[in-house]
Scaffold this motif. Structure first.
Motif, PDB file in Angstrom:
ATOM      1  N   TYR A   1      -0.016  -1.406  -3.466  1.00 50.88           N
ATOM      2  CA  TYR A   1       0.459  -2.700  -3.008  1.00 50.88           C
ATOM      3  C   TYR A   1       1.859  -2.570  -2.418  1.00 50.88           C
ATOM      4  N   ASP A   2       2.706  -1.814  -3.117  1.00 53.90           N
ATOM      5  CA  ASP A   2       4.112  -1.713  -2.700  1.00 53.90           C
ATOM      6  C   ASP A   2       4.268  -1.092  -1.321  1.00 53.90           C
TER       7      ASP A   2
ATOM      8  N   LYS B   1       3.203  -3.620   1.214  1.00 48.96           N
ATOM      9  CA  LYS B   1       4.175  -4.717   1.239  1.00 48.96           C
ATOM     10  C   LYS B   1       5.399  -4.300   2.048  1.00 48.96           C
ATOM     11  N   LYS B   2       5.792  -3.041   1.866  1.00 48.92           N
ATOM     12  CA  LYS B   2       6.955  -2.519   2.584  1.00 48.92           C
ATOM     13  C   LYS B   2       6.675  -2.512   4.090  1.00 48.92           C
TER      14      LYS B   2
ATOM     15  N   ASP C   1       6.810  -6.054   5.393  1.00 50.08           N
ATOM     16  CA  ASP C   1       8.177  -6.558   5.492  1.00 50.08           C
ATOM     17  C   ASP C   1       8.909  -5.968   6.682  1.00 50.08           C
TER      18      ASP C   1
ATOM     19  N   PHE D   1       1.839 -10.925   3.928  1.00 50.09           N
ATOM     20  CA  PHE D   1       0.905  -9.957   3.340  1.00 50.09           C
ATOM     21  C   PHE D   1       0.321 -10.447   2.023  1.00 50.09           C
TER      22      PHE D   1
END
Lengths: 217, 462
Positions: free
Chosen positions: A136-137, A140-141, A144, A150
């Motif tokens: 997920y991270d 997400k990055k 962004d 997202f």
């Protein structure tokens, strides 16, 4: 019964893009029919779906073009980007290759839509967490960095599907409200309903009602 | 297929005068517009060319020097030599204009060539505007929306084309509105044609039609359609409850209900081809010879109209447990081999008008029947009506147009067979009048007496 489905004041046009097999058609089906389509065939060219939603008290009709992910349809599907108010880019959290291709989809989306088009990134198949290949991270990055909204969603369980479509609409509606999106611009992907005049629709319905089903067998 | 993307050419193929029969002497140029394998004609006067040119110069900025319209001439402009010269000049003008603007024709040019009537892109633009403005009202009203096979073909083709929908001027003509409308349309009527569209070489029934954009259909009707060209009719299998096919040379129910499959029989097709919600099937004015498999393909059928076909026999429809209304009107039924109840089961309304039926014995056990229409057959003998006397629910009987209907005391004699129910029966849309009621009771009394004597006579003979 019939006044409901045709009572809306705006039309927003969406496209759904992403690699083959990431679940674009299933997400659309889940959103329009609230059902999971288990053995969904490959999309040939394009498919279409529609639903009326409510954002900030306004009824909005979403016209959603669901495109084929296969490379050989790329030429056809590209012609559907123009004039979209929202673009949903989908990848499959269990297949890294579909995530790696995101930048190519994003480039297409940026080049072929207008600057106000809301682009929403969706990591599909969140129900298959055990087979996860993209965290997920990480996604997400990426979102962004590129200024995208997202979520991770599941066409199977329905998790976050509604939210993704509604969030997109909410953002588009905000752009209309704050004036950054010009309703009259040809490529805005947003339209006012032709006769946004409920009374008129109603009266014409009554007129129909007066000659009760003379046509029916 | 006519689509401007494939290139448009146009030339003047002739001259026409007085096209409206008004003794007008103006000269009209007959223009042949060609797009790939089709062409059509439009008639335009010099003044139309002039108006077009003015608009194109204004809106498209076409260079005046390169594209020159032949000048105006006030006197002697009907002189054959001058007309011919002008024709040649206008021909060159058309070629030049199309060279400049043919790849992306502006609306003025499209209108000049009637592209809105024949060419896919402009046809769909016009349809999109109509639908954008009236689509929701049409969907609300519940009246069927009429499309020609050529229009549906255009929609199918457009979806496959890699050309953006929007032109920069008008969002109303976005193709998305058409697809949106098709997705939600419940009542569709397809009206085909075997004659060319307008003044073109486009024959609507020669185009392939794919019904897959229509995802919410409940009622489909076909008129003069060509089933060899219709694909994906099964898109409506789950939702359709009424189908009507008229004047379409349909030969069997399988040709319709299995038209999207390779197989034309249920044995090969299988249960996924069942129409679970189909309630009424209207197939009048075709050439139906077979209704095989209907019970398996449409198990919920209630109304079945087979009027004006070429049926020689009554099919066994007992595999349709919910069947109520059947019409075999206008076929060539003469001799029906066995009792109708064995063939039709529980029907309540039966129309057998306009056949060659002479005897009514086969109807004697259709105990659920309330309406029986036998008009325009060849029933001669009023005693045939006796076969209907035991139908306990019969309320309406129509015998007009049979020889028997012109015989003496026909009404009274026919009604008398129904004994105490005689007053409940509407014969030829009329119940027995007061005087008829009297006559019927007299007739019934006489009959009663005759029977008693007949029974008593043998006893007397002892």
């Amino acid at each position: 019964m019939s006044s409901g489905p045709y009572n809306y004041s705006y039309i927003f046009k969406y496209i759904i893009i992403g690699d083959m097999g990431v679940g674009k058609s299933c997400l659309l089906h889940q959103f329009t029919e609230k059902k999971f389509m288990a053995d969904c065939p490959h999309t040939i060219g394009v498919e279409f779906g529609t639903r009326i939603i409510e954002v900030s008290g306004q009824k909005i009709k979403l016209q959603i073009w669901d495109t084929a992910g296969q490379e050989r349809f790329r030429a056809v599907t590209r012609s559907y980007y123009r004039g979209a108010a929202g673009a949903l880019i989908i990848y499959d959290i269990t297949r890294r290759s579909t995530y790696n291709h995101l930048s190519s989809w994003l480039t297409d989306a940026r080049n072929l839509t207008n600057p106000n088009t809301v682009i929403f990134l969706i990591g599909n198949k969140s129900d298959l967490d055990a087979q996860r290949d993209v965290t997920y991270d990480e996604a997400k990055k990426f979102a962004d960095e590129n200024g995208l909204k997202f979520v991770e969603a599941s066409a199977k369980t329905g998790e976050n599907v509604e939210e993704a479509f509604l969030e997109t609409a909410k953002k588009i509606y905000e752009s209309i409200q704050d004036g950054s999106l010009d309703l009259n611009a040809a490529e805005s992907g947003v339209q006012k309903k032709p006769t946004a005049n409920g009374a008129r629709t109603l009266s014409s319905e009554n007129a129909e009602g007066r000659n009760p089903s003379s046509c029916s067998c | 297929m006519a689509c401007f993307v494939q290139g448009i050419t146009a030339y003047i193929s002739g001259l026409v005068t007085d096209i409206h029969n008004t003794k007008d002497t103006a000269i009209w140029y007959k223009i042949q517009v060609v797009v790939k394998d089709v062409f059509w004609h439009v008639d335009r006067r010099y003044s139309d060319f002039e108006a077009l040119h003015r608009k194109l110069v204004e809106t498209q900025g076409i260079p005046r020097d390169n594209v020159v319209l032949p000048p105006k001439k006030l006197i002697g402009n009907k002189d054959p030599e001058f007309v011919e010269q002008r024709r040649a000049q206008l021909d060159i003008y058309l070629t030049n204009v199309l060279q400049l603007l043919g790849r992306n024709p502006p609306d003025d040019l499209a209108q000049f060539f009637n592209l809105h009537e024949y060419e896919i892109m402009f046809m769909l633009k016009k349809l999109a505007v109509d639908i954008f403005e009236k689509g929701d009202q049409i969907l609300c009203s519940g009246t069927p929306f009429i499309l020609s096979p050529y229009q549906i073909f255009a929609i199918n083709e457009r979806m496959k084309m890699a050309v953006p929908f929007l032109d920069s001027t008008d969002k109303r003509n976005d193709f998305t509105h058409i697809v949106d409308f098709c997705t939600n349309l419940k009542q569709l009527q397809i009206v085909g044609s075997n004659i060319p569209l307008g003044r073109s070489t486009i024959i609507p029934n020669q185009y392939d039609v794919d019904l897959s954009p229509f995802k919410s259909l409940e009622e489909i009707s076909f008129k003069m359609a060509n089933f060899n060209k219709i694909a994906a009719i099964g898109v409506g299998r789950e939702t359709v409850h009424r189908i009507s096919v008229q004047n379409s040379h349909l030969e069997s129910t399988n040709e319709l209900l299995l038209c999207d499959t390779v197989y034309k029989s249920f044995r090969d097709a299988g249960p996924s081809h069942v129409w679970p919600n189909l309630r009424s099937l209207h197939l009048s004015n075709n050439v139906i010879k077979s209704v095989e498999d209907i019970g398996k393909l449409a198990p919920k059928l209630r109304f079945f109209d087979l009027s004006f076909n070429q049926l020689h026999t009554v099919y066994n429809l007992t595999s349709l447990p919910e069947l109520e209304h059947v019409s075999y009107s206008g076929n060539v039924l003469s001799f029906i081999g066995c009792d109708m109840n064995v063939l039709l089961g529980n029907v309540t309304v039966l129309n057998m008008s306009q056949n060659q039926i002479e005897n009514l014995n086969v109807f004697s056990k259709l105990y659920s029947l309330t309406v029986l229409n036998l008009s325009c057959n060849v029933i001669n003998d009023v005693d045939e009506v006796a076969h209907l006397s035991d139908l306990p629910c019969l309320e309406v009987l129509i015998l007009t147009g049979n020889p028997v209907a012109s015989t003496v005391d026909y009404r009274v004699r026919a009604l008398a067979f129904f004994n105490e129910r005689a007053n409940d029966i509407s014969l030829d849309n009329e119940k027995a009048s007061l005087s008829e009621v009297d006559q019927i009771s007299i007739l019934q009394a006489i009959e009663q007496a005759r029977r008693t004597t007949l029974i008593n006579q043998p006893r007397l003979a002892f």
